[in-house]
Design a protein around this motif. Structure first.
Motif, PDB file in Angstrom:
ATOM      1  N   VAL A 228      -3.709   0.603   6.516  1.00  0.00           N
ATOM      2  CA  VAL A 228      -4.176   1.952   6.432  1.00  0.00           C
ATOM      3  C   VAL A 228      -5.547   2.358   6.351  1.00  0.00           C
ATOM      4  O   VAL A 228      -6.176   1.574   5.493  1.00  0.00           O
ATOM      5  CB  VAL A 228      -3.289   2.478   4.939  1.00  0.00           C
ATOM      6  CG1 VAL A 228      -3.827   3.900   4.520  1.00  0.00           C
ATOM      7  CG2 VAL A 228      -1.588   2.495   5.350  1.00  0.00           C
TER       8      VAL A 228
ATOM      9  N   VAL B 201       0.970  -1.299   0.045  1.00  0.00           N
ATOM     10  CA  VAL B 201       0.017   0.030  -0.013  1.00  0.00           C
ATOM     11  C   VAL B 201       0.898   1.206   0.108  1.00  0.00           C
ATOM     12  O   VAL B 201       1.817   1.403   0.645  1.00  0.00           O
ATOM     13  CB  VAL B 201      -0.756  -0.035   1.262  1.00  0.00           C
ATOM     14  CG1 VAL B 201      -1.782   1.365   1.211  1.00  0.00           C
ATOM     15  CG2 VAL B 201      -1.727  -1.123   1.106  1.00  0.00           C
TER      16      VAL B 201
ATOM     17  N   ALA C  29      -1.685  -4.309   4.218  1.00  0.00           N
ATOM     18  CA  ALA C  29      -0.579  -4.581   3.345  1.00  0.00           C
ATOM     19  C   ALA C  29       0.238  -5.949   3.913  1.00  0.00           C
ATOM     20  O   ALA C  29       0.678  -5.756   5.308  1.00  0.00           O
ATOM     21  CB  ALA C  29       0.472  -3.243   3.385  1.00  0.00           C
TER      22      ALA C  29
ATOM     23  N   VAL D 113       4.082  -0.967   3.479  1.00  0.00           N
ATOM     24  CA  VAL D 113       3.411   0.258   3.349  1.00  0.00           C
ATOM     25  C   VAL D 113       4.665   1.177   3.056  1.00  0.00           C
ATOM     26  O   VAL D 113       5.581   1.516   3.631  1.00  0.00           O
ATOM     27  CB  VAL D 113       2.797   0.793   4.799  1.00  0.00           C
ATOM     28  CG1 VAL D 113       2.240   2.308   4.526  1.00  0.00           C
ATOM     29  CG2 VAL D 113       1.594  -0.258   4.921  1.00  0.00           C
TER      30      VAL D 113
ATOM     31  N   ILE E 200      -1.892   5.599   8.728  1.00  0.00           N
ATOM     32  CA  ILE E 200      -1.420   4.519   9.077  1.00  0.00           C
ATOM     33  C   ILE E 200      -2.175   4.250  10.517  1.00  0.00           C
ATOM     34  O   ILE E 200      -2.235   5.236  11.326  1.00  0.00           O
ATOM     35  CB  ILE E 200       0.023   4.448   9.390  1.00  0.00           C
ATOM     36  CG1 ILE E 200       0.827   4.512   7.923  1.00  0.00           C
ATOM     37  CG2 ILE E 200       0.485   3.222  10.331  1.00  0.00           C
ATOM     38  CD1 ILE E 200       2.195   4.962   7.916  1.00  0.00           C
TER      39      ILE E 200
END
Length: 479
Positions: A123, A9, A137, A141, A117
């Protein structure tokens, strides 16, 4: 609350975030980008592309006027409306349909909204509808949120509704009088552009013009700006700013002088966009620059990666180099190293390895699109000396090269190479002159490749081109 899982992500869909996602997908992983504004970021809509479009027309006109035969064909001046219209096209009229289409074709998911986050690898994205979506993720990230214009705490400045680089790049009209606070790259380029478009420009350059470049570069740009009618006030700074009811901006300088303008552009630096992305959830300070290791993983105060190394930062936010092309370079390294780690492949993190951004240290190229253009890579002489390198500086008159005399009547320019005397390699190179931007990459290759001067002697420049300056510099060095 909706929840989606991806391998990677990326928060921020500017050129850096886009390149991270592209490398990740090409490596066989899935990726999503989160963007709160326009896909394509600052460079596409408010910086690199629109500003260079503003500058290109006047540069072409100057070039034509410097060559007999072409000069006689120039029968009019710059058409400001046509320049702004061309700029609009390069900014895609501030619509990101094309960039969104590219994401879709590349297999990259897009989530619009503010990304924050909330925990390791997670996220949360809040869009205009206020409904949050959770993105998880599996592997990483990446923070690629870039930077914004810095506004100093000058009394009255914010209330005066100043321009930043964004408003200058997207201006719908040319102000009759433009005051610019700053003397760096943005300030010098916008002074060049708006003076050519017809503005009466005043620059308050407290630290000089292009203070981080070789001194001769700033001196030549200052001279050119003044020849173009720009009032360049070296050492001047704003003490207070006020916009009256009629819209006129009144600036009082620290030495008591008064400047009046229709608009004031503040161009003194950048501040990063990390205030509202959830850094506090992982023990980092919101609004702070992010520190990274050699593979661009975010590290804490103790120098170790956050958590198990799932968080990365690329581009302006890590403060290594605030340039689009350098951010994209970092993005390629980040995307590739995430793929390598996800697949259990070897990480090439040695100097000049595939998964590190070694060029950030001493091989950063940059072009300032002023008149004359300033093209540089590596260290200035002063920076090289400060870093402990035993150097020799070699200068040459760029206007004395045969190719330059053909390029334009009255061509004026200067070239400098900075040599590491112990290793006999170039560590810095700067050119000042018309159309020197396209000469820069040869110097970048020489510095990155650490090509010995003895070998460069055999790289013969074609005659008669401006690139013959390489031969003249090597001759001056004594090869």
């Amino acid at each position: 609350m909706d929840s989606v899982t991806y391998d990677v992500v990326i928060i921020g869909a500017g050129p850096v975030g886009e390149n991270v996602a592209d490398r990740v997908v090409q490596g066989g992983l899935s990726a999503a980008v989160v963007e709160r504004e326009l896909v394509g970021g600052e460079c596409s809509y408010w910086a690199c592309m629109p500003t260079k479009a503003l500058l290109r027309s006047s540069a072409a006109l100057r070039a034509a006027r410097q060559v007999p035969g072409a000069r006689e064909a120039v029968t009019g001046g710059l058409d400001a409306a046509a320049v702004l219209a061309r700029r609009d096209s390069f900014a895609s009229h501030w619509k990101d349909d094309g960039q969104v289409g590219w994401l879709d074709s590349a297999g990259i998911a897009l989530h619009r909204g503010q990304g924050r986050i909330v925990s390791a690898g997670v996220v949360e994205v809040t869009g205009d509808d206020g409904v949050p979506v959770t993105l998880t993720a599996r592997h990483a990230v990446v923070i690629a949120t870039g930077s914004g214009a810095l506004l100093p705490d000058v009394p009255g400045l914010r209330e005066a509704a100043p321009w930043t680089s964004r408003e200058a790049a997207a201006a719908s009209a040319v102000p009759g009088r433009l005051a610019i606070i700053g003397g760096g790259v943005v300030a010098a380029e916008m002074a060049t552009a708006f003076a050519a478009l017809g503005s009466s420009v005043t620059m308050l350059a407290r630290d000089g013009v292009l203070p981080l470049a070789e001194p001769f570069a700033g001196e030549r740009v200052t001279e050119s700006l003044r020849e173009a009618g720009v009032s360049v006030r070296l050492g001047a700074a704003a003490a207070s700013v006020h916009r009256d009811e009629a819209g006129t901006v009144h600036i009082t300088t620290t030495d008591g002088e008064q400047v009046e303008a229709d608009e004031v552009l503040v161009a003194i630096g950048r501040t990063l966009n990390t205030q509202d992305i959830g850094l506090d959830a992982v023990g980092l300070t919101p609004g702070a620059w992010l520190t990274v290791d050699d593979t661009l993983r975010v590290v804490g105060e103790n120098g170790t990666p956050i958590g198990d190394g799932w968080l990365y930062a690329a581009g302006d936010v890590n403060r290594r180099v605030l340039l689009t092309h350098q951010g994209k370079y970092q993005a390629r390294a980040v995307g590739d190293v995430i793929v390598a780690r996800a697949k259990g492949e070897a990480v090439e993190d040695g100097r000049w390895g595939r998964h590190v951004a070694t060029a950030d240290e001493r091989a950063v190229p940059q072009v300032v699109f002023t008149e004359p253009e300033i093209a540089s890579v590596g260290l200035t002489a002063a920076a090289a000396e400060a870093s402990g390198v035993r150097i020799r500086v070699v200068d040459h008159d760029l206007g004395a090269v045969a190719g330059s005399t053909l390029h334009a009547d009255g061509y004026r320019g200067h070239a400098r190479m900075v040599v590491d005397e112990d290793r006999k390699v170039i560590v810095g190179f700067t050119l000042a002159g018309p159309d020197v931007a396209e000469l820069l990459h040869a110097a970048t290759i020489a510095i990155v490749g650490e090509v010995p001067l003895d070998r460069l002697w055999h790289a013969i420049p074609a005659y008669p081109t401006v690139s013959e300056v390489w031969l003249r510099l090597l001759e001056a060095y004594g090869r």
